[in-house]
Design a protein around this motif. Structure first.
Motif, PDB file in Angstrom:
ATOM      1  N   UNK A 180      43.120-175.728  50.105  1.00 42.52           N
ATOM      2  CA  UNK A 180      43.834-175.701  51.384  1.00 42.52           C
ATOM      3  C   UNK A 180      43.264-174.586  52.249  1.00 42.52           C
ATOM      4  N   UNK A 181      43.073-174.851  53.506  1.00 47.62           N
ATOM      5  CA  UNK A 181      42.449-173.881  54.406  1.00 47.62           C
ATOM      6  C   UNK A 181      43.499-173.033  55.103  1.00 47.62           C
ATOM      7  N   UNK A 182      43.222-171.768  55.370  1.00 46.97           N
ATOM      8  CA  UNK A 182      44.168-170.928  56.084  1.00 46.97           C
ATOM      9  C   UNK A 182      44.515-171.531  57.441  1.00 46.97           C
ATOM     10  N   UNK A 183      45.715-171.240  57.916  1.00 45.55           N
ATOM     11  CA  UNK A 183      46.133-171.764  59.211  1.00 45.55           C
ATOM     12  C   UNK A 183      45.356-171.093  60.337  1.00 45.55           C
ATOM     13  N   UNK A 184      44.900-169.860  60.093  1.00 45.71           N
ATOM     14  CA  UNK A 184      44.182-169.146  61.145  1.00 45.71           C
ATOM     15  C   UNK A 184      42.827-169.786  61.422  1.00 45.71           C
ATOM     16  N   UNK A 185      42.462-169.846  62.688  1.00 45.15           N
ATOM     17  CA  UNK A 185      41.119-170.260  63.068  1.00 45.15           C
ATOM     18  C   UNK A 185      40.280-169.015  63.322  1.00 45.15           C
ATOM     19  N   UNK A 186      38.972-169.186  63.298  1.00 42.79           N
ATOM     20  CA  UNK A 186      38.056-168.091  63.614  1.00 42.79           C
ATOM     21  C   UNK A 186      38.285-166.860  62.732  1.00 42.79           C
ATOM     22  N   UNK A 187      38.105-167.058  61.439  1.00 41.06           N
ATOM     23  CA  UNK A 187      38.273-165.966  60.483  1.00 41.06           C
ATOM     24  C   UNK A 187      37.068-165.029  60.560  1.00 41.06           C
ATOM     25  N   UNK A 188      37.332-163.754  60.811  1.00 41.24           N
ATOM     26  CA  UNK A 188      36.259-162.748  60.851  1.00 41.24           C
ATOM     27  C   UNK A 188      36.295-161.952  59.556  1.00 41.24           C
ATOM     28  N   UNK A 189      35.119-161.744  58.967  1.00 36.39           N
ATOM     29  CA  UNK A 189      35.037-161.137  57.636  1.00 36.39           C
ATOM     30  C   UNK A 189      34.125-159.920  57.643  1.00 36.39           C
ATOM     31  N   UNK A 190      34.580-158.852  56.995  1.00 33.88           N
ATOM     32  CA  UNK A 190      33.770-157.661  56.793  1.00 33.88           C
ATOM     33  C   UNK A 190      33.435-157.561  55.307  1.00 33.88           C
ATOM     34  N   UNK A 191      32.145-157.550  54.973  1.00 40.06           N
ATOM     35  CA  UNK A 191      31.698-157.438  53.585  1.00 40.06           C
ATOM     36  C   UNK A 191      31.121-156.040  53.376  1.00 40.06           C
ATOM     37  N   UNK A 192      31.731-155.294  52.437  1.00 39.19           N
ATOM     38  CA  UNK A 192      31.262-153.937  52.140  1.00 39.19           C
ATOM     39  C   UNK A 192      30.569-153.993  50.784  1.00 39.19           C
ATOM     40  N   UNK A 193      29.251-154.107  50.804  1.00 37.27           N
ATOM     41  CA  UNK A 193      28.439-154.321  49.601  1.00 37.27           C
ATOM     42  C   UNK A 193      27.041-153.794  49.880  1.00 37.27           C
ATOM     43  N   UNK A 194      26.493-152.995  48.938  1.00 35.77           N
ATOM     44  CA  UNK A 194      25.190-152.390  49.183  1.00 35.77           C
ATOM     45  C   UNK A 194      24.036-153.150  48.540  1.00 35.77           C
ATOM     46  N   UNK A 195      24.321-154.133  47.710  1.00 32.47           N
ATOM     47  CA  UNK A 195      23.259-154.917  47.076  1.00 32.47           C
ATOM     48  C   UNK A 195      22.890-156.100  47.969  1.00 32.47           C
ATOM     49  N   UNK A 196      21.665-156.156  48.480  1.00 32.74           N
ATOM     50  CA  UNK A 196      21.253-157.240  49.387  1.00 32.74           C
ATOM     51  C   UNK A 196      21.397-158.624  48.764  1.00 32.74           C
ATOM     52  N   UNK A 197      21.130-158.740  47.465  1.00 33.80           N
ATOM     53  CA  UNK A 197      21.250-160.043  46.819  1.00 33.80           C
ATOM     54  C   UNK A 197      22.712-160.494  46.765  1.00 33.80           C
ATOM     55  N   UNK A 198      23.612-159.590  46.442  1.00 35.23           N
ATOM     56  CA  UNK A 198      25.038-159.932  46.424  1.00 35.23           C
ATOM     57  C   UNK A 198      25.532-160.244  47.837  1.00 35.23           C
ATOM     58  N   UNK A 199      25.015-159.520  48.819  1.00 35.29           N
ATOM     59  CA  UNK A 199      25.369-159.813  50.201  1.00 35.29           C
ATOM     60  C   UNK A 199      24.975-161.240  50.575  1.00 35.29           C
ATOM     61  N   UNK A 200      23.734-161.587  50.277  1.00 37.90           N
ATOM     62  CA  UNK A 200      23.213-162.903  50.633  1.00 37.90           C
ATOM     63  C   UNK A 200      23.968-164.017  49.909  1.00 37.90           C
ATOM     64  N   UNK A 201      24.252-163.797  48.624  1.00 39.51           N
ATOM     65  CA  UNK A 201      24.955-164.820  47.845  1.00 39.51           C
ATOM     66  C   UNK A 201      26.355-165.068  48.397  1.00 39.51           C
ATOM     67  N   UNK A 202      27.072-163.996  48.702  1.00 41.27           N
ATOM     68  CA  UNK A 202      28.432-164.124  49.212  1.00 41.27           C
ATOM     69  C   UNK A 202      28.435-164.806  50.577  1.00 41.27           C
ATOM     70  N   UNK A 203      27.500-164.420  51.442  1.00 36.83           N
ATOM     71  CA  UNK A 203      27.431-165.024  52.767  1.00 36.83           C
ATOM     72  C   UNK A 203      27.102-166.517  52.674  1.00 36.83           C
ATOM     73  N   UNK A 204      26.188-166.881  51.788  1.00 39.30           N
ATOM     74  CA  UNK A 204      25.815-168.295  51.619  1.00 39.30           C
ATOM     75  C   UNK A 204      26.996-169.127  51.161  1.00 39.30           C
ATOM     76  N   UNK A 205      27.712-168.642  50.153  1.00 35.27           N
ATOM     77  CA  UNK A 205      28.865-169.385  49.648  1.00 35.27           C
ATOM     78  C   UNK A 205      29.965-169.493  50.703  1.00 35.27           C
ATOM     79  N   UNK A 206      30.182-168.431  51.462  1.00 36.99           N
ATOM     80  CA  UNK A 206      31.200-168.473  52.506  1.00 36.99           C
ATOM     81  C   UNK A 206      30.877-169.533  53.559  1.00 36.99           C
TER      82      UNK A 206
END
Length: 276
Positions: free
Chosen positions: A1-27
């Motif tokens: 089920x999707x959140x009722x809010x539209x236009x979800x803005x996300x801040x990712x605090x992660x220093x590993x570039x690979x983990x950053x890329x993986x999380x962004x891709x899945x999102x």
């Protein structure tokens, strides 16, 4: 089920570039309506972003160049505690993750163990849970303010669990001086009703709910901690779910002893005048 809010803005605090890329891709592969994803490699960088704008959600890694463990979560919470936080956790960090949740984080995901569907579920859950918590907090604060201003008692009855939450300065007149206001016994109210009125009061309350009415009101005597009975007026408002089933009742108890005594004095004077 999707959140009722539209236009979800996300801040990712992660220093590993690979983990950053993986999380962004899945999102981006979820069905969430994401308006933007901001990356921060340190808590200090994240705080600078938070001072400029708010976000719908934060993903936070425990171990960053400028913070370790719960330190980062505490710093972020001080900037904006209203934003739900999902912890990015390693297998060895589960104890820390649970501690973070006890402090106010909404969820945690294990690195390398998530996919798009589970990530979507975690985001939705965190946003909705945070919103519900804030709503309950706001209601409780409002009840407390009202009770302090009026010296009344506020009660919030969950009909599903049959648990009642009691609030208000008026409780001090009915409980022991050192009573724990967060752990009031389940039979506090029924036990305090005057024996001559107990059955009628309780029956009236349950009949009102059974009839599907919106509110209930009753005057009765209630036991004080000095072993005397106060005359009180109690009223409650019933909250229904989408199926129109009563699930909750919120009300108040007001001491009307002075008014009742005045009414009795007037009645007594009238009788004496008629006899004269």
């Amino acid at each position: 089920m999707e959140p009722k809010e539209n236009n979800i803005s996300i801040l990712i605090i992660e220093d590993d570039p690979e983990d950053q890329a993986m999380l962004e891709t899945y999102l981006k592969n979820t069905h969430l309506t994401i308006s933007g994803i901001t990356m921060a490699s340190t808590v200090a960088e994240a705080i600078s972003y938070l001072r400029q704008q708010s976000y719908s959600l934060i993903f936070l890694d425990f171990f960053l160049p400028d913070s370790t463990g719960l330190e980062g979560y505490v710093k972020i919470s001080k900037i904006n505690s209203a934003i739900p936080v999902i912890i990015l956790s390693g297998l060895s960090d589960t104890a820390l993750s649970l501690k973070a949740i006890s402090l106010g984080a909404q969820d945690f995901i294990l690195k390398g163990e998530y996919d798009a569907p589970s990530l979507q579920k975690s985001v939705w859950y965190s946003i909705e849970r945070k919103k519900n918590i804030e709503s309950v907090k706001e209601i409780s604060e409002r009840h407390d303010i009202i009770s302090k201003a009026t010296n009344d008692i506020i009660w919030d009855w969950d009909l599903a669990t049959d648990k009642v939450k009691w609030l208000g300065q008026g409780l001090k007149n009915y409980l022991c001086p050192n009573a724990d206001l967060t752990n009031i016994s389940d039979d506090f109210w029924v036990r305090g009703l005057h024996p001559e009125e107990r059955k009628n009061v309780v029956n009236s309350l349950y009949e009102t709910i059974a009839k599907g009415e919106n509110s209930w009101e009753y005057d009765y005597r209630f036991l004080k901690n000095d072993a005397t009975y106060a005359h009180v007026n109690s009223r409650g408002y019933i909250i229904n779910n989408d199926a129109q089933k009563a699930i909750r009742m919120i009300g108040s108890i007001q001491d009307i002893t002075a008014r009742k005594n005045a009414e009795l004095e007037i009645q007594k004077a009238r009788i004496e005048a008629e006899e004269a």
